[in-house]
Design a protein around this motif. Structure first.
Motif, PDB file in Angstrom:
ATOM      1  N   LEU A 111       0.722  -1.223  -0.031  1.00  0.00           N
ATOM      2  CA  LEU A 111       0.107  -0.016   0.040  1.00  0.00           C
ATOM      3  C   LEU A 111       0.913   1.079  -0.086  1.00  0.00           C
ATOM      4  O   LEU A 111       0.618   2.163  -0.614  1.00  0.00           O
ATOM      5  N   SER A 112       1.939   1.207   0.669  1.00  0.00           N
ATOM      6  CA  SER A 112       2.895   2.408   0.835  1.00  0.00           C
ATOM      7  C   SER A 112       3.566   2.634  -0.460  1.00  0.00           C
ATOM      8  O   SER A 112       3.586   3.734  -0.938  1.00  0.00           O
ATOM      9  N   MET A 113       3.870   1.456  -1.140  1.00  0.00           N
ATOM     10  CA  MET A 113       4.581   1.624  -2.583  1.00  0.00           C
ATOM     11  C   MET A 113       3.531   2.283  -3.429  1.00  0.00           C
ATOM     12  O   MET A 113       3.826   2.960  -4.418  1.00  0.00           O
ATOM     13  N   ALA A 114       2.194   1.907  -3.364  1.00  0.00           N
ATOM     14  CA  ALA A 114       1.175   2.257  -4.180  1.00  0.00           C
ATOM     15  C   ALA A 114       1.001   3.549  -4.240  1.00  0.00           C
ATOM     16  O   ALA A 114       0.867   4.584  -5.056  1.00  0.00           O
ATOM     17  N   LEU A 115       0.997   4.291  -2.948  1.00  0.00           N
ATOM     18  CA  LEU A 115       0.804   5.567  -2.729  1.00  0.00           C
ATOM     19  C   LEU A 115       2.093   6.396  -3.278  1.00  0.00           C
ATOM     20  O   LEU A 115       1.894   7.537  -3.809  1.00  0.00           O
ATOM     21  N   LEU A 116       3.417   5.759  -2.946  1.00  0.00           N
ATOM     22  CA  LEU A 116       4.514   6.361  -3.491  1.00  0.00           C
ATOM     23  C   LEU A 116       4.490   6.704  -4.858  1.00  0.00           C
ATOM     24  O   LEU A 116       5.090   7.360  -5.737  1.00  0.00           O
ATOM     25  N   LEU A 117       4.141   5.271  -5.740  1.00  0.00           N
ATOM     26  CA  LEU A 117       3.999   5.379  -6.983  1.00  0.00           C
ATOM     27  C   LEU A 117       3.159   6.356  -7.551  1.00  0.00           C
ATOM     28  O   LEU A 117       3.239   6.950  -8.674  1.00  0.00           O
ATOM     29  N   ARG A 118       1.745   6.431  -6.888  1.00  0.00           N
ATOM     30  CA  ARG A 118       0.958   7.392  -7.670  1.00  0.00           C
ATOM     31  C   ARG A 118       1.568   8.758  -7.547  1.00  0.00           C
ATOM     32  O   ARG A 118       1.241   9.568  -8.626  1.00  0.00           O
ATOM     33  N   GLU A 119       2.301   9.110  -6.264  1.00  0.00           N
ATOM     34  CA  GLU A 119       2.885  10.408  -6.257  1.00  0.00           C
ATOM     35  C   GLU A 119       3.891  10.585  -7.333  1.00  0.00           C
ATOM     36  O   GLU A 119       3.796  11.443  -8.056  1.00  0.00           O
ATOM     37  N   ARG A 120       4.623   9.383  -7.776  1.00  0.00           N
ATOM     38  CA  ARG A 120       5.569   9.601  -8.882  1.00  0.00           C
ATOM     39  C   ARG A 120       4.875   9.865 -10.208  1.00  0.00           C
ATOM     40  O   ARG A 120       5.031  10.660 -10.948  1.00  0.00           O
ATOM     41  N   LEU A 121       3.738   9.201 -10.357  1.00  0.00           N
ATOM     42  CA  LEU A 121       2.952   9.347 -11.680  1.00  0.00           C
ATOM     43  C   LEU A 121       2.232  10.817 -11.769  1.00  0.00           C
ATOM     44  O   LEU A 121       2.299  11.546 -12.784  1.00  0.00           O
ATOM     45  N   ASP A 122       1.942  11.198 -10.604  1.00  0.00           N
ATOM     46  CA  ASP A 122       1.321  12.791 -10.555  1.00  0.00           C
ATOM     47  C   ASP A 122       2.609  13.668 -11.016  1.00  0.00           C
ATOM     48  O   ASP A 122       2.208  14.654 -11.551  1.00  0.00           O
ATOM     49  N   LYS A 123       3.782  13.375 -10.505  1.00  0.00           N
ATOM     50  CA  LYS A 123       4.916  14.297 -10.638  1.00  0.00           C
ATOM     51  C   LYS A 123       5.318  14.121 -12.515  1.00  0.00           C
ATOM     52  O   LYS A 123       5.502  14.955 -12.879  1.00  0.00           O
ATOM     53  N   HIS A 124       5.211  12.929 -12.867  1.00  0.00           N
ATOM     54  CA  HIS A 124       5.534  12.547 -14.095  1.00  0.00           C
ATOM     55  C   HIS A 124       4.359  13.152 -15.238  1.00  0.00           C
ATOM     56  O   HIS A 124       4.797  13.983 -16.324  1.00  0.00           O
ATOM     57  N   ASP A 125       3.207  13.353 -14.752  1.00  0.00           N
ATOM     58  CA  ASP A 125       2.135  14.056 -15.545  1.00  0.00           C
ATOM     59  C   ASP A 125       2.200  15.498 -15.452  1.00  0.00           C
ATOM     60  O   ASP A 125       2.007  15.876 -16.761  1.00  0.00           O
ATOM     61  N   LEU A 126       2.556  16.111 -14.389  1.00  0.00           N
ATOM     62  CA  LEU A 126       2.886  17.271 -14.170  1.00  0.00           C
ATOM     63  C   LEU A 126       3.979  17.845 -15.098  1.00  0.00           C
ATOM     64  O   LEU A 126       3.791  18.917 -15.893  1.00  0.00           O
ATOM     65  N   ALA A 127       5.086  17.042 -15.043  1.00  0.00           N
ATOM     66  CA  ALA A 127       6.212  17.391 -15.880  1.00  0.00           C
ATOM     67  C   ALA A 127       5.668  17.113 -17.423  1.00  0.00           C
ATOM     68  O   ALA A 127       6.192  18.207 -18.229  1.00  0.00           O
ATOM     69  N   ARG A 128       5.150  16.115 -17.837  1.00  0.00           N
ATOM     70  CA  ARG A 128       4.605  15.904 -19.029  1.00  0.00           C
ATOM     71  C   ARG A 128       3.726  17.083 -19.607  1.00  0.00           C
ATOM     72  O   ARG A 128       4.030  17.686 -20.808  1.00  0.00           O
ATOM     73  N   GLU A 129       2.770  17.503 -18.810  1.00  0.00           N
ATOM     74  CA  GLU A 129       1.956  18.690 -19.086  1.00  0.00           C
ATOM     75  C   GLU A 129       2.584  19.955 -19.041  1.00  0.00           C
ATOM     76  O   GLU A 129       2.503  20.734 -20.213  1.00  0.00           O
ATOM     77  N   THR A 130       3.601  20.199 -18.308  1.00  0.00           N
ATOM     78  CA  THR A 130       4.444  21.328 -18.286  1.00  0.00           C
ATOM     79  C   THR A 130       5.428  21.401 -19.724  1.00  0.00           C
ATOM     80  O   THR A 130       5.291  22.563 -20.347  1.00  0.00           O
ATOM     81  N   LEU A 131       5.730  20.181 -20.078  1.00  0.00           N
ATOM     82  CA  LEU A 131       6.512  19.918 -21.160  1.00  0.00           C
ATOM     83  C   LEU A 131       5.711  20.410 -22.440  1.00  0.00           C
ATOM     84  O   LEU A 131       6.223  21.054 -23.372  1.00  0.00           O
ATOM     85  N   GLU A 132       4.521  19.724 -22.419  1.00  0.00           N
ATOM     86  CA  GLU A 132       3.466  20.224 -23.592  1.00  0.00           C
ATOM     87  C   GLU A 132       3.187  21.610 -23.685  1.00  0.00           C
ATOM     88  O   GLU A 132       3.103  22.112 -24.834  1.00  0.00           O
TER      89      GLU A 132
END
Length: 505
Positions: free
Chosen positions: A92-113
């Motif tokens: 569960l802890s890993m899933a929460l951390l992975l979700r945070e990573r995904l959010d950061k990746h999405d934010l970075a991708r959106e910022t790049l776009e």
């Protein structure tokens, strides 16, 4: 790339690995492995058997799916002995951390776009937006589109230009975009990698007006266009639409200014064809004015003094049909012909007949004109004239009585071989005045579209002659009468007046 396609390896960073290592270090005999959907071991920790696939350990205690957003990214596989609740908590802890990573990746991708879009539009503003050449704008847009949205075919359709060869499949798509003003993407099944398999079409707007459409096409060996592609192309098309509208306006303004300059030159040239001053003739007084409705016009007058040695003086007034440059050109041509014919010493009828003959012979869709040619015997005061469809002169005796001279028969010049011209004559006493004019005087209109008319002209002329004074004062009175009547209304036709006065009254 969708969120579910983000590789797990990119998300399991050093801090997550340290978490797994610390967990297995605190739990002797426990082995953990983070495994991607493709079976790749992203990270192994603790007593995990080195080089052993997670499904072949034979001692697996369990496998927990990692799905931080409801979509599986991989598994957390455990081996050895460890409380299941403890491993579940770790998962569960890993899933929460992975979700945070995904959010950061999405934010970075959106910022790049967003950066990509801003950079594209900035570059487009420097290329497309800066162009004032409407012929260059479409190619500039297609060049910029190719840099960021690869395609196998591209076109910029202006107005309702047909799509042309190669775009048959996309014809309906183009029609819909032009009709609705909204972008759209279409795809078609194909077994041929070289055939058009998908198309992206966006409108080119200038405000609310759809100027055309931009379309990109891809063959079957390429992926479909995306909503992101649509957004980028729509931004480029908006730049191009604005640039096209501005370029067209600039082109029209340039042509307008060029035409104005050419007309100003033509106006100056035309004025040089009119007498620069009224002639000084003993016993006679003359005044004249010419006012074009546009910068150049078709009215003209001329004083012909080459027979003064014979005691004769000629004048001509004419009105070319129409206005503007064609009428001005006809005016210059006719003036030269009339001058040449009058110098031959012909009668007033013969001068106009010869002029008509030359005009008919050389006529190629030229305008026609009305003309009146008159000659004055300076000593006797006899005035003889012939009229080719021109307004009859107004004779005002020194005592103030006005007589509209009978219109001399004759048709306009340049229309027919036979003119039917006849001469008319009268004798002017000292103080008498003759007013020659074009129909721009009597047909001048006020703001209510009422005509100035013959009666007002006669009244103004009688009043001016009765007041005495020169031909110039009579002319000024007539001009003032017309100006007062038409105050606030646009001049609709060229206006010319010539006043001849026999002195001594």
């Amino acid at each position: 790339m969708t969120r579910a396609q983000t590789p797990l390896r990119r998300l399991v960073t050093s801090d997550l690995k340290q978490l797994l290592d610390a967990f297995t270090a605190a739990t002797p005999g426990l082995g953990l492995a983070v495994v991607g959907n493709d079976g790749e071991v992203v990270h192994a920790s603790g007593d995990w058997p080195a080089g052993v696939p997670p499904d072949a350990t034979g001692s697996s205690a369990g496998s927990l799916v990692l799905e931080p957003r409801g979509e599986p990214l991989g598994r957390l596989v455990s081996s050895g002995s460890a409380p299941a609740a403890l491993v579940d908590g770790l998962g569960l802890s890993m899933a929460l951390l992975l979700r945070e990573r995904l959010d950061k990746h999405d934010l970075a991708r959106e910022t790049l776009e967003r950066y990509r879009e801003i950079n594209l539009l900035y570059r487009a503003s420097e290329t497309i937006g800066a162009s004032l050449n409407p012929a260059a704008v479409p190619q500039l847009l297609l060049d910029e589109a190719e840099r960021v949205i690869p395609s196998d075919a591209a076109a910029f359709l202006i107005g309702d230009t047909p799509a042309g060869a190669g775009w048959e499949r996309a014809a309906q798509l183009i029609d819909e975009v032009l009709a609705t003003g909204r972008p759209d993407i279409a795809a078609w099944p194909t077994a041929d990698d070289d055939m058009l398999a998908s198309a992206l079409c966006v409108p080119a707007h200038a405000g609310e007006k759809v100027l055309g459409a931009v379309i990109l096409g891809r063959s079957g060996n390429r992926p479909m266009f995306t909503a992101g592609d649509e957004k980028l192309l729509l931004g480029l098309a908006s730049q191009a639409g604005i640039a096209l509208e501005r370029a067209w306006l600039h082109e029209r303004e340039t042509r307008r200014l060029q035409l104005e300059e050419e007309l100003a030159v033509a106006h100056r040239i035309q004025l040089t064809l009119l007498p620069s001053a009224t002639p000084v003739v003993p016993g006679w007084d003359f005044a004249a004015t010419y006012r074009a409705a546009r910068q150049v016009g078709g009215d003209f007058y001329d004083f012909l003094d080459h027979r003064l040695a014979e005691g004769r003086f000629g004048l001509v007034i004419a009105d070319v049909t129409g206005k503007g440059v064609p009428a001005a050109l006809m005016m210059a041509y006719t003036r030269a012909v009339l001058r040449a014919e009058s110098m031959a010493g012909h009668s007033v009828v013969r001068v106009l007949e010869n002029t008509n003959r030359l005009m008919v012979q050389e006529r190629q869709s030229r305008p026609f004109l009305s003309a009146l040619y008159a000659e004055i015997e300076l000593d006797s005061g006899r005035l003889e004239f012939a009229s080719a469809g021109h307004d009859a002169p107004l004779w005002v005796a020194a005592g103030g009585r006005a007589t509209r001279l009978l219109e001399a028969p004759g048709v306009i010049l340049g229309a027919f071989q036979r003119t039917g011209l006849e001469a008319r004559s009268l004798t002017l006493d000292p103080g008498d005045v003759v007013v020659f004019y074009t129909d721009g005087v009597t047909e001048a209109r006020d703001v209510d579209r009422q005509l100035f008319g013959d009666e007002r002209l006669e009244q103004a002329a009688v009043a001016a002659v009765a007041a005495g004074g020169s031909a110039e004062s009579v002319l000024e009175s007539l001009i003032s009468a017309v100006a007062d009547f038409t105050a606030g209304a646009e001049q609709s036709d060229d206006l010319t007046i010539v006043v001849a006065r026999r002195e001594g009254g």
